[in-house]
Scaffold this motif. Sequence first.
Motif, PDB file in Angstrom:
ATOM      1  N   ILE A  31       0.836  -1.207   0.000  1.00  7.76           N
ATOM      2  CA  ILE A  31       0.000   0.000   0.000  1.00  7.76           C
ATOM      3  C   ILE A  31       0.865   1.250   0.000  1.00  7.76           C
ATOM      4  CG2 ILE A  31      -1.620   1.360   1.395  1.00  7.76           C
ATOM      5  CD1 ILE A  31      -2.883  -1.285   2.272  1.00  7.76           C
ATOM      6  N   ASN A 230     -12.142  -5.766  -5.352  1.00 11.28           N
ATOM      7  CA  ASN A 230     -10.724  -6.112  -5.455  1.00 11.28           C
ATOM      8  C   ASN A 230     -10.439  -7.311  -6.346  1.00 11.28           C
ATOM      9  OD1 ASN A 230      -9.176  -4.371  -3.267  1.00 11.28           O
ATOM     10  ND2 ASN A 230     -11.099  -4.979  -2.326  1.00 11.28           N
ATOM     11  N   GLY A 272      -4.881   1.849  -8.220  1.00 12.93           N
ATOM     12  CA  GLY A 272      -4.860   0.987  -7.043  1.00 12.93           C
ATOM     13  C   GLY A 272      -5.198   1.742  -5.771  1.00 12.93           C
ATOM     14  N   VAL A 273      -4.703   2.973  -5.653  1.00 12.81           N
ATOM     15  CA  VAL A 273      -5.031   3.799  -4.488  1.00 12.81           C
ATOM     16  C   VAL A 273      -6.518   4.128  -4.471  1.00 12.81           C
ATOM     17  CG1 VAL A 273      -4.617   6.031  -3.378  1.00 12.81           C
ATOM     18  CG2 VAL A 273      -2.701   4.750  -4.339  1.00 12.81           C
ATOM     19  N   LEU A 276      -8.449   1.234  -3.156  1.00 13.44           N
ATOM     20  CA  LEU A 276      -8.350   1.173  -1.707  1.00 13.44           C
ATOM     21  C   LEU A 276      -9.299   2.172  -1.047  1.00 13.44           C
ATOM     22  CD1 LEU A 276      -6.978   0.275   0.960  1.00 13.44           C
ATOM     23  CD2 LEU A 276      -5.234   2.024   0.508  1.00 13.44           C
ATOM     24  N   SER A 279     -12.939   1.144  -1.498  1.00 13.76           N
ATOM     25  CA  SER A 279     -13.265  -0.002  -0.642  1.00 13.76           C
ATOM     26  C   SER A 279     -13.514   0.445   0.787  1.00 13.76           C
ATOM     27  CB  SER A 279     -12.133  -1.037  -0.684  1.00 13.76           C
ATOM     28  OG  SER A 279     -11.946  -1.546  -1.980  1.00 13.76           O
ATOM     29  N   LEU A 280     -12.659   1.337   1.298  1.00 11.24           N
ATOM     30  CA  LEU A 280     -12.824   1.829   2.670  1.00 11.24           C
ATOM     31  C   LEU A 280     -14.119   2.614   2.823  1.00 11.24           C
ATOM     32  CD1 LEU A 280      -9.160   2.974   3.451  1.00 11.24           C
ATOM     33  CD2 LEU A 280     -10.341   0.991   4.380  1.00 11.24           C
TER      34      LEU A 280
END
Length: 298
Positions: A31, A230, A272-273, A276, A279-280
Amino acid sequence: MTSRHWQRNIFILSFILPTLILYALFMVYPIIQALYYSLFDWSGSSENKDFIGLKNFVDLMHDPIMWQAIGNDYFLVAGKMIGIMILATFFAVSLTRFRLKFALFFRSIFFIPNIISVVVIGVLWAFIYNPQIGFLNSILSLITGTEVKTAWLGFPFHTIWMLLPPSIWAGIGFYMILLIAAIQGIPESYYEASSLEGAGQWHQFTQITLPLIWEQIKVSVLNIMMTTLNGSFVIVMIMTNGGPDNSTQVMGSYLYQMAFQQYHFGYGAAIGVIILIMSLITTIALQRIMRQETVEMN
């Protein structure tokens, strides 16, 4: 601190530390690396990295394919949540409360897709949708009496819908088993008491079963969301490769395309960030939406 306390702490640490190291190595470090590389214009193989700050993220905000990918991801999340949870709950209740014959056999049959590789599932359903030799067109030809050669994966407007059946089919078994375990933990006396009071199957389901398995349902929904955001790129890459005309791109497949096919590694890291962050945010939102007091069995 006594030697006994030291020994206890060392014993506990001996179990925690290896897991913590592995988590940091395979989760936290990637990450941090993704955050770092997202700030550069880099091909992924060159020694030269040009620092561009947040430009990759600004470009993403103006990238129509990225917005298409986000929309597709959440379409699959919503479709899988609804489809999997309705079918998994129906089968779980049917195999536990209705006393069906061969219940163990049906559990095994429903669970088979979960032990099959996603790659195999993608190839299998690609053959099912094949316009020339596909099972779906063959069945439709038999029913209609005319030859059907529909290219199910060839139309930009409905191809994303064709990814839902294999995704739902592949996930039902696992969540069905999870819900079966939860239902079997409910005391039979609850149902007996409600039957004596004249409650039917639907009333028992809504007033007893559903409240008492709510925690398992919530865990299932969150897990479906996280695995879809993901991991849906696998079935996309196998069945459509993001096409036609980028109509089935998801964030994961777009990341792979930009980073490893077009060699815009910094841009791919920025995607990708975003995955993330999305998703959060979605996890927090779902937890708030599904927040409900846990019903405990006495």
